[in-house]
Design a protein around this motif. Sequence first.
Motif, PDB file in Angstrom:
ATOM      1  N   MET A 142       1.009  -1.192   0.161  1.00 11.24           N
ATOM      2  CA  MET A 142      -0.184   0.355   0.763  1.00 11.24           C
ATOM      3  C   MET A 142       0.391   1.228   0.090  1.00 11.24           C
ATOM      4  SD  MET A 142      -2.836   0.986   3.015  1.00 11.24           S
ATOM      5  CE  MET A 142      -4.098  -0.459   2.624  1.00 11.24           C
ATOM      6  N   THR A 143       0.415   1.907  -1.070  1.00 16.45           N
ATOM      7  CA  THR A 143       1.332   3.349  -0.715  1.00 16.45           C
ATOM      8  C   THR A 143       0.910   4.025   0.241  1.00 16.45           C
ATOM      9  OG1 THR A 143      -0.284   4.572  -1.928  1.00 16.45           O
ATOM     10  CG2 THR A 143       1.140   3.325  -2.757  1.00 16.45           C
ATOM     11  N   GLU A 144       1.762   5.017   0.179  1.00 16.81           N
ATOM     12  CA  GLU A 144       1.569   6.267   1.547  1.00 16.81           C
ATOM     13  C   GLU A 144       0.174   7.265   1.172  1.00 16.81           C
ATOM     14  OE1 GLU A 144       4.109   9.535   4.287  1.00 16.81           O
ATOM     15  OE2 GLU A 144       4.966   9.833   2.343  1.00 16.81           O
ATOM     16  N   ALA A 145       0.578   7.421  -0.094  1.00 12.79           N
ATOM     17  CA  ALA A 145      -1.336   8.115  -0.018  1.00 12.79           C
ATOM     18  C   ALA A 145      -2.554   7.395  -0.024  1.00 12.79           C
ATOM     19  CB  ALA A 145      -1.636   9.225  -1.644  1.00 12.79           C
ATOM     20  N   MET A 146      -2.257   6.055  -0.270  1.00 10.53           N
ATOM     21  CA  MET A 146      -3.089   5.544   0.217  1.00 10.53           C
ATOM     22  C   MET A 146      -3.971   4.896   1.526  1.00 10.53           C
ATOM     23  SD  MET A 146      -2.460   1.991  -2.815  1.00 10.53           S
ATOM     24  CE  MET A 146      -4.634   1.309  -2.628  1.00 10.53           C
TER      25      MET A 146
END
Length: 95
Positions: free
Chosen positions: A1-5
């Motif tokens: 999972m990305t930081e933005a997500m």
Amino acid sequence: MTEAMYYVLLALTQQAHGYKLMREITDLTHGRLNMGPGTLYGVLARMEKDKLITVEEDDGRRKVYSITDNGKEAFRKEYRRLQNMVRDGAILGGD
């Protein structure tokens, strides 16, 4: 999972529209992460496709999003993964 997500899911503890999400993410990260509209709406589209979030309202001008049960579970898993990384990093004697 990305930081933005991760931060989108965290910000969706309450339903929100895109602009409110951008402000909430900036507040949650104390200004460290300023997500622009292009990034945010790309992330939202991907997360909706992956059934992590859902559109609760769409008046044609503004969509209101909420986190799904799948999104909550994905967030919990990512939170545990990040906790483990921090614990593992303590070997270096960090703060």
